[in-house]
Every structure is written in C-alpha cells, then in structure tokens.
Scaffold this motif. Structure first.
Motif, PDB file in Angstrom:
ATOM      1  N   THR A   1      64.917  -8.954   0.485  1.00  0.00           N
ATOM      2  CA  THR A   1      66.313  -9.125   0.097  1.00  0.00           C
ATOM      3  C   THR A   1      67.087  -9.791   1.229  1.00  0.00           C
ATOM      4  O   THR A   1      67.902 -10.682   1.003  1.00  0.00           O
ATOM      5  CB  THR A   1      66.940  -7.743  -0.212  1.00  0.00           C
ATOM      6  OG1 THR A   1      66.027  -7.022  -1.011  1.00  0.00           O
ATOM      7  CG2 THR A   1      68.257  -7.881  -0.923  1.00  0.00           C
ATOM      8  N   ARG A   2      66.784  -9.352   2.477  1.00  0.00           N
ATOM      9  CA  ARG A   2      67.489  -9.964   3.621  1.00  0.00           C
ATOM     10  C   ARG A   2      67.119 -11.431   3.770  1.00  0.00           C
ATOM     11  O   ARG A   2      67.961 -12.269   4.075  1.00  0.00           O
ATOM     12  CB  ARG A   2      67.138  -9.201   4.903  1.00  0.00           C
ATOM     13  CG  ARG A   2      67.834  -7.852   4.940  1.00  0.00           C
ATOM     14  CD  ARG A   2      67.535  -7.126   6.204  1.00  0.00           C
ATOM     15  NE  ARG A   2      67.961  -7.851   7.388  1.00  0.00           N
ATOM     16  CZ  ARG A   2      67.699  -7.459   8.624  1.00  0.00           C
ATOM     17  NH1 ARG A   2      67.051  -6.345   8.821  1.00  0.00           N
ATOM     18  NH2 ARG A   2      68.103  -8.157   9.650  1.00  0.00           N
ATOM     19  N   ILE A   3      65.830 -11.730   3.542  1.00  0.00           N
ATOM     20  CA  ILE A   3      65.391 -13.132   3.652  1.00  0.00           C
ATOM     21  C   ILE A   3      66.054 -13.972   2.556  1.00  0.00           C
ATOM     22  O   ILE A   3      66.533 -15.080   2.800  1.00  0.00           O
ATOM     23  CB  ILE A   3      63.850 -13.218   3.565  1.00  0.00           C
ATOM     24  CG1 ILE A   3      63.228 -12.501   4.763  1.00  0.00           C
ATOM     25  CG2 ILE A   3      63.388 -14.672   3.544  1.00  0.00           C
ATOM     26  CD1 ILE A   3      61.738 -12.312   4.682  1.00  0.00           C
ATOM     27  N   ALA A   4      66.128 -13.403   1.344  1.00  0.00           N
ATOM     28  CA  ALA A   4      66.749 -14.138   0.236  1.00  0.00           C
ATOM     29  C   ALA A   4      68.234 -14.373   0.524  1.00  0.00           C
ATOM     30  O   ALA A   4      68.763 -15.458   0.264  1.00  0.00           O
ATOM     31  CB  ALA A   4      66.584 -13.353  -1.059  1.00  0.00           C
ATOM     32  N   ASP A   5      68.913 -13.366   1.117  1.00  0.00           N
ATOM     33  CA  ASP A   5      70.335 -13.526   1.472  1.00  0.00           C
ATOM     34  C   ASP A   5      70.512 -14.667   2.469  1.00  0.00           C
ATOM     35  O   ASP A   5      71.411 -15.494   2.346  1.00  0.00           O
ATOM     36  CB  ASP A   5      70.882 -12.229   2.095  1.00  0.00           C
ATOM     37  CG  ASP A   5      71.091 -11.166   1.024  1.00  0.00           C
ATOM     38  OD1 ASP A   5      71.063 -11.540  -0.165  1.00  0.00           O
ATOM     39  OD2 ASP A   5      71.240  -9.981   1.383  1.00  0.00           O
ATOM     40  N   ALA A   6      69.604 -14.673   3.483  1.00  0.00           N
ATOM     41  CA  ALA A   6      69.692 -15.724   4.511  1.00  0.00           C
ATOM     42  C   ALA A   6      69.461 -17.092   3.884  1.00  0.00           C
ATOM     43  O   ALA A   6      70.149 -18.064   4.225  1.00  0.00           O
ATOM     44  CB  ALA A   6      68.674 -15.459   5.608  1.00  0.00           C
ATOM     45  N   ALA A   7      68.502 -17.172   2.950  1.00  0.00           N
ATOM     46  CA  ALA A   7      68.217 -18.457   2.296  1.00  0.00           C
ATOM     47  C   ALA A   7      69.421 -18.920   1.492  1.00  0.00           C
ATOM     48  O   ALA A   7      69.781 -20.100   1.496  1.00  0.00           O
ATOM     49  CB  ALA A   7      66.999 -18.313   1.388  1.00  0.00           C
ATOM     50  N   ARG A   8      70.079 -17.960   0.828  1.00  0.00           N
ATOM     51  CA  ARG A   8      71.257 -18.301   0.028  1.00  0.00           C
ATOM     52  C   ARG A   8      72.374 -18.814   0.932  1.00  0.00           C
ATOM     53  O   ARG A   8      73.029 -19.798   0.635  1.00  0.00           O
ATOM     54  CB  ARG A   8      71.721 -17.052  -0.730  1.00  0.00           C
ATOM     55  CG  ARG A   8      72.224 -17.394  -2.119  1.00  0.00           C
ATOM     56  CD  ARG A   8      72.431 -16.152  -2.965  1.00  0.00           C
ATOM     57  NE  ARG A   8      71.200 -15.492  -3.316  1.00  0.00           N
ATOM     58  CZ  ARG A   8      70.901 -14.228  -3.017  1.00  0.00           C
ATOM     59  NH1 ARG A   8      71.726 -13.486  -2.346  1.00  0.00           N
ATOM     60  NH2 ARG A   8      69.759 -13.703  -3.390  1.00  0.00           N
ATOM     61  N   MET A   9      72.550 -18.154   2.091  1.00  0.00           N
ATOM     62  CA  MET A   9      73.606 -18.593   3.017  1.00  0.00           C
ATOM     63  C   MET A   9      73.289 -19.982   3.565  1.00  0.00           C
ATOM     64  O   MET A   9      74.170 -20.823   3.696  1.00  0.00           O
ATOM     65  CB  MET A   9      73.737 -17.599   4.172  1.00  0.00           C
ATOM     66  CG  MET A   9      74.433 -16.332   3.741  1.00  0.00           C
ATOM     67  SD  MET A   9      74.438 -15.116   5.034  1.00  0.00           S
ATOM     68  CE  MET A   9      75.885 -15.602   5.914  1.00  0.00           C
ATOM     69  N   ALA A  10      71.995 -20.209   3.878  1.00  0.00           N
ATOM     70  CA  ALA A  10      71.603 -21.523   4.417  1.00  0.00           C
ATOM     71  C   ALA A  10      71.847 -22.607   3.379  1.00  0.00           C
ATOM     72  O   ALA A  10      72.336 -23.694   3.699  1.00  0.00           O
ATOM     73  CB  ALA A  10      70.136 -21.497   4.824  1.00  0.00           C
TER      74      ALA A  10
ATOM     75  N   SER B   1      74.021 -20.968  10.824  1.00  0.00           N
ATOM     76  CA  SER B   1      74.034 -20.180  12.063  1.00  0.00           C
ATOM     77  C   SER B   1      73.533 -18.752  11.846  1.00  0.00           C
ATOM     78  O   SER B   1      73.254 -18.036  12.794  1.00  0.00           O
ATOM     79  CB  SER B   1      75.450 -20.147  12.636  1.00  0.00           C
ATOM     80  OG  SER B   1      76.317 -19.652  11.642  1.00  0.00           O
ATOM     81  N   HIS B   2      73.408 -18.336  10.573  1.00  0.00           N
ATOM     82  CA  HIS B   2      72.967 -16.961  10.275  1.00  0.00           C
ATOM     83  C   HIS B   2      71.476 -16.802  10.581  1.00  0.00           C
ATOM     84  O   HIS B   2      70.693 -17.699  10.331  1.00  0.00           O
ATOM     85  CB  HIS B   2      73.240 -16.670   8.801  1.00  0.00           C
ATOM     86  CG  HIS B   2      72.778 -15.327   8.367  1.00  0.00           C
ATOM     87  ND1 HIS B   2      73.448 -14.188   8.718  1.00  0.00           N
ATOM     88  CD2 HIS B   2      71.702 -14.934   7.656  1.00  0.00           C
ATOM     89  CE1 HIS B   2      72.804 -13.147   8.223  1.00  0.00           C
ATOM     90  NE2 HIS B   2      71.743 -13.580   7.575  1.00  0.00           N
ATOM     91  N   ARG B   3      71.087 -15.654  11.184  1.00  0.00           N
ATOM     92  CA  ARG B   3      69.655 -15.380  11.443  1.00  0.00           C
ATOM     93  C   ARG B   3      69.290 -14.035  10.835  1.00  0.00           C
ATOM     94  O   ARG B   3      70.127 -13.121  10.777  1.00  0.00           O
ATOM     95  CB  ARG B   3      69.371 -15.311  12.953  1.00  0.00           C
ATOM     96  CG  ARG B   3      69.658 -16.580  13.705  1.00  0.00           C
ATOM     97  CD  ARG B   3      68.575 -17.640  13.465  1.00  0.00           C
ATOM     98  NE  ARG B   3      68.899 -18.868  14.153  1.00  0.00           N
ATOM     99  CZ  ARG B   3      69.715 -19.802  13.661  1.00  0.00           C
ATOM    100  NH1 ARG B   3      70.249 -19.657  12.475  1.00  0.00           N
ATOM    101  NH2 ARG B   3      69.968 -20.894  14.347  1.00  0.00           N
ATOM    102  N   ILE B   4      68.032 -13.865  10.426  1.00  0.00           N
ATOM    103  CA  ILE B   4      67.590 -12.607   9.809  1.00  0.00           C
ATOM    104  C   ILE B   4      67.334 -11.545  10.881  1.00  0.00           C
ATOM    105  O   ILE B   4      67.740 -10.398  10.754  1.00  0.00           O
ATOM    106  CB  ILE B   4      66.301 -12.827   8.987  1.00  0.00           C
ATOM    107  CG1 ILE B   4      66.529 -13.904   7.940  1.00  0.00           C
ATOM    108  CG2 ILE B   4      65.877 -11.540   8.296  1.00  0.00           C
ATOM    109  CD1 ILE B   4      65.270 -14.392   7.297  1.00  0.00           C
ATOM    110  N   ARG B   5      66.640 -11.967  11.964  1.00  0.00           N
ATOM    111  CA  ARG B   5      66.303 -11.065  13.078  1.00  0.00           C
ATOM    112  C   ARG B   5      65.759  -9.725  12.578  1.00  0.00           C
ATOM    113  O   ARG B   5      66.317  -8.649  12.859  1.00  0.00           O
ATOM    114  CB  ARG B   5      67.524 -10.812  13.956  1.00  0.00           C
ATOM    115  CG  ARG B   5      67.866 -11.995  14.820  1.00  0.00           C
ATOM    116  CD  ARG B   5      68.855 -11.617  15.905  1.00  0.00           C
ATOM    117  NE  ARG B   5      69.954 -12.534  15.973  1.00  0.00           N
ATOM    118  CZ  ARG B   5      69.901 -13.771  16.400  1.00  0.00           C
ATOM    119  NH1 ARG B   5      68.767 -14.256  16.831  1.00  0.00           N
ATOM    120  NH2 ARG B   5      70.959 -14.541  16.419  1.00  0.00           N
ATOM    121  N   LEU B   6      64.658  -9.788  11.844  1.00  0.00           N
ATOM    122  CA  LEU B   6      64.025  -8.587  11.286  1.00  0.00           C
ATOM    123  C   LEU B   6      63.400  -7.770  12.409  1.00  0.00           C
ATOM    124  O   LEU B   6      62.712  -8.315  13.262  1.00  0.00           O
ATOM    125  CB  LEU B   6      62.941  -9.035  10.288  1.00  0.00           C
ATOM    126  CG  LEU B   6      62.565  -8.032   9.226  1.00  0.00           C
ATOM    127  CD1 LEU B   6      63.752  -7.743   8.326  1.00  0.00           C
ATOM    128  CD2 LEU B   6      61.405  -8.565   8.390  1.00  0.00           C
TER     129      LEU B   6
END
Ligand SMILES: Nc1ncnc2c1ncn2[C@@H]1O[C@H](COP(=O)(O)OP(=O)(O)O)[C@@H](O)[C@H]1O
Ligand SMILES: [Mg+2]
Length: 388
Positions: free
Chosen positions: A100-109, A115-120
């Motif tokens: 879900t976090r990766i999908a959110d980051a992809a949507r933002m990109a 500039s957003h990073r996932i940093r899991l």
C-alpha cells in the motif's frame, strides 16, 4: 488504466487462507473418521448388566458414533472457517501494508511529486527490495528532471544572449544612421554564427543522446588524423605542437559523431592550452578488447574539484575562455560525454601534475557482424546480446 473493479488482494488472500484451513480441517476429520471406522463394528457389540442392574453398552455402533461425531465435527469446521477468515484478514493486511505504501508513492510520483520516498523499515525481504528499488528510481528520476530543468534554463539563457546582442546592434544602427554599415554587418554576422553554432551543438547533443545513428566499423586512429588535419591551422596559429601517435583502434559506431568527439577534444586541447609553446598529443591504441583514445595537452593547472562539472552542459572552467573566438559554446565536453555514452564507452578526465588535461576514452573494441539491419550493432549490443 480503466479496469473493472475486482476483489482486493487482501480479500483474495483471506479467502485463500480460510479455504485452505477449512479443506485441511475437513481432511483431518475425514482421516480420523476412517481410522475410527476400522475399530468400530457395524452394529453394537452388545451390552452387559452392571452390579447395580444398569445396562452398559460395550462399544457403540457406527450410526451411534456418527450421531455423536457429526455435530462436533461441524462445530470444529465452522470454528476453523471463522478463525481462517479473521486470521487471514489480519495476516493479509499486515503482509500487504508495504505494498500500500509503495502504491501510494507511485501515485504521488505519477502526479508529479518526485521528492517523496517510501523508506521502508525492517529486514530485507521482497517488499523491502521493491521499496528500495523504487526509492532509487525516484532519486534518479528527480535528479534527471532537475538536470533537464537546469539544461533548459541554461540553453534558453545562452540562446537569448546572441539575440539580445543582435537587437542592441540593430537599435544602435536605427538610432545612428551615420554608423559604418560594413562593421555593423560583420558584427551581426559574428553574433549570428555563434547562435547557429549553439543551436547546432544542441541538436547534436540531442541526436547523440537519442542514439539515433547508423553504426559502421570505425578506426579511431584515422579519425584522430582527420581531426588533427582539420585543426592544424588553429594549432599553428597558436604555436602549439600537435602530435598524433599510436596504432589502429577499431570500434563500431557513427563515424560522423566519433569525428565530432575527437574534434571537440582536440579543439579544447588547443584552445585551453598555454598562451604560447604548448603541446597536444593524440594517442590511439587498443587494450583488453577496448579501443583507446588519449588526448593530452599542456596548460594551466586545473583544480581537481572542477573536473566532474566540466562535462555538464554550459559549464566552463574559467571566465577567460568566454572571450576567445574558438572557445566554443560550453557544450564541447557535454557533447563528447554524450557521444561516448551512446557508444557504450567511458570518459575519464585527469588533471596533469604540470598543468593541462589528460582525456582518456575507452570504447568497445571488437567490431561485430552488423547483419542486415545496420543499427543493430555493437553499440546496441545489450539489446541483441546474441550478436556479441
Ligand atoms: N583540454 C583541456 N585543457 C584544459 N581545460 C579544458 C580542456 N578541455 C576543457 N577544459 C575546460 O572545460 C571547460 C568546458 O569545456 P567545453 O565543454 O568544451 O566548453 P568550452 O570549450 O566551450 O568552454 C572549458 O571551459 C575549460 O575550462
Ligand atoms: Mg570546448
């Protein structure tokens, strides 16, 4: 993308968990049942009377057993189903949280925010690898976009300069009709030539970046001689000795672009040399399957921290060269770098201890069978590995 809405991955995983648990439970109960049946007669074995006169059944019959077993089994299976659904829902949620976090980051990109990073956090697993890979990609994309924006700003600025000078010259001529027309035309022509040079350099840069060229076998030593011959008058004018040494150096690529690459390097070596009595040496050869080109020149000492910036478009070492008529438009090394990259080669800039620069270029050496489609050549070898 317009897709029909389907079951969410979480729901699918939950149903799979619960289904698996249910089937496994049913199988277990079935095995138990079969095992029990082996020891149970079809009818009850009989009864005895105990000392108090009561009746004790020795061993129940199969129908009796089934009546006792079936409700307990159904309760157990129902419990397993509920437990599977609930546990599966919680487990699937936990498993899919990084996605879900990766999908959110992809949507933002995709909406433009790079500039957003996932940093899991946590230990390395498949999700962590995916997130880290995604972060690296975002980082590269962000720096690439910033580089492109810088490039566009610099290019616009550089292109505006000759146009602004032309306008000033024309304004002056209009306000002062007594001005010498010949001189004006000459100055206008110089400014115009510079603008054309700049535009052509920009076009060349984009052509090399797109790798849009036909490949052919090229001997770098012949290219070096051709470039030296063209630039000999400039070297003589500046009293600079120009030497070409070495052996044949075969590679594959665009002869026109490789000639431009060597010409830019030799022109730089002449222009950014000592004011008088300098030398330029061009050397070609081969080393470990690679073709080698070295251009070395005397000159002022170069600060090492300056070197990585020199291949960036419009980066000039010193202000002094801007006034030089052969100084170029600040794209010389950027074009060289881009041509080297397009040919899968490497570019190395080293300051000489006594001043001046040593430029070393390595290109893939072996020339391969170009086949019917000349573009599918060594330069694009990674796309057609069987050709190598
Ligand atoms: N052979 C060289 N010797 C010393 N300095 C060099 C040499 N080649 C390039 N440079 C430095 O790198 C800068 C960038 O070179 P380049 O991209 O060709 O732009 P330009 O030559 O138009 O200034 C130059 O301004 C110069 O300071
Ligand atoms: Mg130059």
């Amino acid at each position: 993308m317009n897709r029909r809405p389907g079951l969410s991955a979480r729901l699918k995983l939950t149903i799979s968990y619960a289904g698996f648990l249910f089937v496994a439970g049913t199988l277990l109960l079935a095995v138990m049942w079969i095992f029990v049946l082996r020891w149970v007669p079809t009818r009850s074995a009989g009864s005895i009377r105990n000392t108090f006169g009561g009746v004790i059944i020795i061993g129940p019959s199969r129908p009796e057993l089934l009546r006792g077993f079936a409700p307990a089994a159904a309760v157990a299976l129902a419990f397993l189903l509920v437990f599977g659904l609930l546990g599966g829902w919680i487990l699937a949620g936990r498993m899919l949280a990084p996605l879900t976090r990766i999908a959110d980051a992809a949507r933002m990109a995709s909406s433009g925010s790079l500039s957003h990073r996932i940093r899991l956090q946590g230990r390395t697993d498949e999700f962590r690898e995916l997130a880290d890979g995604f972060d690296t990609m975002l980082e590269q994309l962000e720096s690439h976009v910033a580089e492109q924006q810088r490039f566009a700003a610099n290019a616009s600025h550089e292109l505006r300069t000759p146009l602004a000078i032309s306008r000033t010259l024309l304004d002056l001529a209009r306000n002062d009709p007594t001005q010498d027309q010949g001189e004006l035309l000459e100055r206008l022509q110089t400014v115009n030539t510079r603008a054309i040079d700049l535009t052509e350099a920009l076009l060349l840069l984009s052509r090399a970046d797109r790798r849009n060229f036909t490949c052919e076998p090229v001997d770098l030593s012949l290219i070096a001689e051709e470039a030296a011959e063209t630039l000999l008058p400039l070297a003589e004018k500046r009293r600079i000795r120009l030497d070409v040494t070495g052996q044949a150096a075969q590679t594959a690529g665009s002869a026109a672009l490789l000639l431009r690459m060597v010409t830019n390097l030799v022109q730089n070596a002449i222009v950014h040399n000592l004011p008088i009595g300098g030398t330029v040496t061009i050397h070609t050869g081969s080393q470990d399957d690679a073709s080698l080109l070295r251009v070395e020149n005397t000159g002022d000492p170069l600060p090492p921290e300056l070197l990585p910036t020199l291949t960036e478009p419009f980066q000039r070492g010193t202000e002094r060269v801007r006034t030089d008529e052969h100084a170029g438009v600040g794209l010389g090394l950027a074009i060289v770098h881009s041509i080297v990259r397009a040919h899968d080669g490497t570019l190395d800039l080293t300051p000489r201890p006594t001043g001046g620069l040593l430029v070393t270029i390595r290109l893939p050496g072996a020339c391969i069978d170009l086949g019917p489609d000349a573009r599918q050549c060594a330069v694009h070898g990674r796309a057609v590995p069987h050709l190598r």
